[in-house]
Design an enzyme around this catalytic site. Structure first.
Site, PDB file in Angstrom:
ATOM      1  N   TYR A   1      45.779  39.953  35.096  1.00 21.30           N
ATOM      2  CA  TYR A   1      44.786  39.022  34.236  1.00 21.30           C
ATOM      3  C   TYR A   1      43.778  38.741  35.407  1.00 21.30           C
ATOM      4  CZ  TYR A   1      46.425  34.804  36.794  1.00 21.30           C
ATOM      5  OH  TYR A   1      46.651  33.867  37.949  1.00 21.30           O
ATOM      6  N   CYS A   2      42.487  38.245  34.783  1.00 27.11           N
ATOM      7  CA  CYS A   2      41.332  37.799  35.435  1.00 27.11           C
ATOM      8  C   CYS A   2      40.748  36.854  34.940  1.00 27.11           C
ATOM      9  CB  CYS A   2      40.522  39.060  36.108  1.00 27.11           C
ATOM     10  SG  CYS A   2      39.758  40.109  34.847  1.00 27.11           S
ATOM     11  N   ARG A   3      39.330  36.849  34.870  1.00 24.30           N
ATOM     12  CA  ARG A   3      38.657  35.637  34.462  1.00 24.30           C
ATOM     13  C   ARG A   3      38.767  35.386  32.862  1.00 24.30           C
ATOM     14  NH1 ARG A   3      33.597  37.125  38.390  1.00 24.30           N
ATOM     15  NH2 ARG A   3      34.507  36.201  40.254  1.00 24.30           N
TER      16      ARG A   3
END
Lengths: 220, 220
Positions: free
Chosen positions: B177-179
């Site tokens: 996952y990221c932003r």
DNA sequence: CAACTATTCAATAGATTTATTGAATAGTTT
DNA sequence: AAACTATTCAATAAATCTATTGAATAGTTG
């Protein structure tokens, strides 16, 4: 397409849609259309804008795909495209109320200068309904009630309230609601009711908020 | 103050705050500050804007009370004023994704041209965690991980992933996952992982979305 | 099909927004 | 206290937004 171009496009599109919302009159129109669809003429009257100006603002909303258009006889009716539009408006509204002291102050000052009454939140109303006798009173124009209203609520539009008081049971507490936190029909109704000897409070939020929370409604 | 003046003031103030959001660069800045506070210089680098221009946009956000400012040594750090700002941004983002076909298309096209992998929603990830072995991988810059991350996630920023692959267990499925939905670090990570023989998918949303839903996090 | 009417369009002037440039400032470090 | 540096300010030109005016249009009704 590189990463930068991708971001520019996405944020650019989102800014376009946000710009369509970023105008006082268009926000007022959205708040109104959240109740029911309306013709250009009706929107024009309710907002106090000229026909041409109203139409232009509606074109902006249409181009941004925030509203849908249908013809109804001689009239053209506008309505919100879907519930995400109301959700965005609600988020902005709540951001404003909680974040900008000025807005909270304007609302409180205006209300308190004329109507010094308590209000009830949706959560509180849900509890009241569960645990006792409450009469829920819809004081919006009848079209809006017909489009959708809180389950088991009674419709008496504010202009008719003075002459139709006898329809309300005097022993129950009355909770009056209207369009939302910026709608003062409910405040005016409570003022009138209390003066006439009823126990009455306004609901802080409006019908669309109730509906969005998945609480019981009657739709048309 | 009459009713019309009251409405003009309220909707006027709300339009002012909405205008502060209605710009591609400012939306990008908000999306960035939702992860962690950052200095003007860092924001400038990440967005590709000049220092002066970045500063001007930040002034707009500050005037609208959407961000807070603190000094940290020689640097001035900006952060989101409160969670309502992220909520409003999220509502606009979702309105855009669900309503404007163009946005959905831009995102899908860009992703699919480079990374043809499935993604997982937050709800799906919650089920996966409950019912089996999953490794949650945070590929954002380390500052952002330090500010707050999904409980029990591992931090390997995307730039370091190629050289740190051995830290990941090969038998577990990996969810990167990221932003948020417009962040492609996670896509790039999945591409790299799959090529190296791992079973990997990206999380559709980002850490701030997870946090807002009240799911388990570790904060600093 | 002609008349009518609600709505939209087109043109315009004034106001606001935006990026760029280069200078000013405030606070830290030496 | 002087030097330094990150950030802000001020000025400006191009672009965009807004309300008004009066004319045009499309669709319905008689």
């Amino acid at each position: 397409m590189n990463k930068r171009e991708f971001k520019d496009k996405v944020y650019g599109e989102l800014a376009t849609i946000t710009k369509a919302l970023a105008n006082p009159h268009r926000l007022e129109i959205i708040d109104l259309l959240a109740q029911s669809d309306y013709s250009v003429e009706q929107i024009s009257t309710q907002t106090g804008l000229s026909m041409a100006n109203t139409s232009q603002h509606l074109q902006v909303l249409k181009t941004a795909q925030l509203v849908d258009v249908t013809r109804n006889g001689n009239y053209i009716h506008y309505k919100l495209a879907d519930s995400n539009v109301f959700k965005a408006w609600k988020a902005l509204r709540e951001l404003g109320i909680e974040r900008i002291a000025t807005i909270d102050k304007i609302v409180k000052d205006f209300r308190q200068s004329k109507f010094k009454f308590e209000s009830v939140t949706i959560d509180e109303l849900v509890h009241k309904i569960a645990s006792g006798k409450v009469t829920i009173l819809d004081v919006r124009p009848e079209v809006e009630y017909r489009t959708g209203h809180i389950a088991d609520s009674i419709s008496i539009p504010f202009d008719e309230l003075a002459t139709r008081l006898k329809e309300l049971p005097k022993r129950n507490e009355i909770i009056a609601y209207c369009r939302g936190p910026f709608c003062v029909f409910a405040d005016e109704a409570v003022a009138l009711l209390v003066k006439a000897g009823y126990k009455a409070k306004r609901l802080e939020e409006g019908f669309p908020d109730w509906h969005l929370m998945g609480l019981p409604v009657e739709l048309n």
